[in-house]
Design an enzyme around this catalytic site. Structure first.
Site: not given
Length: 302
Positions: A23, A168, A18-20
């Site tokens: 970064g 966070y 995920t979120g690939a």
């Protein structure tokens, strides 16, 4: 000293990151692809996801996924079930950092909603696919900030006294509590799937793009003392995901001073992340919030 050269061949496996699209996630996806895995890029932006797939050295595909929407998470899980028989590696990497007070589509504080609850729901909905793998592996990416997280700040709907850093840190603590409780329940079920956690240390990524101007200047001038390139930060995640010697419940991070930089090593997690009662409370809250109930023992002994 563990490096990307130590990643075994992964031919015939399927990995979801995920979120690939940038970064740590993109570096992780690239390394897995280079070793033969078919990498599914979980992305909320289809165009950026397609760009990431085109940049992979091997095969890959895009999965439309918006972790701020439980509806999207359910759709993504259904899509993956239709496209693949099994899933060998799931890397819960996507995340928000220091966001202003805002809510997800489902009414959750955004950082807890995306960083933890979205991944909690996704993992539960994909667990049957991981169980079909001879050695399924789930890696949840946390942060050094988890050590500052408070168990009293885990309420996903509260914005009372909201502070971006506190939210966070709590979401990153939740990542660890989830990863370790999941491993406990998998072990109690005699599952061949294992759950691990990792953190990249101080990695230079686009995560800081929303930081204050002063923070960005400080990071650009002095950050090299405490940070390393995203490719190096991804090594902790990659070791947790692929090292044949890694075991469920381990926590990987850079091995240098303060765990900011260096080759990945297994570390002891922050004490507050190892509290069985806190893990159980978070689990119950997460199931209630997402409506996703895992097919695992509910009364696993601690």
């Amino acid at each position: 000293m563990w490096s990307a050269r130590d990643i075994p061949r992964l031919d015939g496996t399927t990995a979801l990151v995920t979120g690939a699209t940038a970064g740590i996630g993109l570096e992780t996806a690239t390394a897995l692809s280079a070793r033969g895995a078919h990498v599914v890029i979980g992305a909320r932006d289809a165009e950026r996801g397609a760009e990431a797939v085109r940049a992979l050295p091997g095969t890959g595909s895009v999965l439309a996924l918006e972790l701020a929407s439980l509806h999207s998470v359910r759709q993504a899980a259904g899509d993956l079930h239709e496209r693949f028989e099994r899933l060998d590696i799931l890397i819960n990497n996507a995340g928000l950092w220091w966001q202003p007070a805002q809510r997800t589509e489902d009414g959750f504080e955004s950082q807890m909603g995306v960083n933890h609850l979205g991944h909690f729901a996704l993992t539960g909905l994909l667990l049957d696919m991981l169980e079909r793998s001879p050695a399924g592996r789930i890696v949840t990416v946390s942060s050094k900030a988890a050590a500052a997280g408070s168990v009293t700040a885990l309420d996903p709907r509260s914005l009372d006294g909201y502070r971006p850093t506190t939210a966070y840190n709590a979401s990153k603590l939740a990542n660890l509590l989830f990863a370790f409780e999941l491993q406990h329940r998998l072990a109690a079920a005699d599952s061949s799937t294992i759950s691990l956690a990792a953190h990249p240390g101080g990695a230079r990524t686009s995560l800081f793009r929303d930081a204050s101007a002063g923070f960005r200047v400080a990071n650009a001038t002095l950050g090299w003392l405490f940070t390393q390139p995203a490719r190096a930060g991804a090594l902790s995640v990659l070791r947790a995901a692929t090292d044949p010697q890694a075991v469920g419940g381990e926590y990987y991070g850079p091995g240098g001073p303060g765990q900011f930089k260096g080759a990945p090593e297994a570390h002891r997690a922050p004490e507050r992340a190892c509290d069985p009662a806190a893990r159980r409370r978070l689990w119950a809250m997460s199931e209630m919030a997402t409506g996703v109930v895992y097919p695992l023992p509910t009364q696993a002994a601690h």
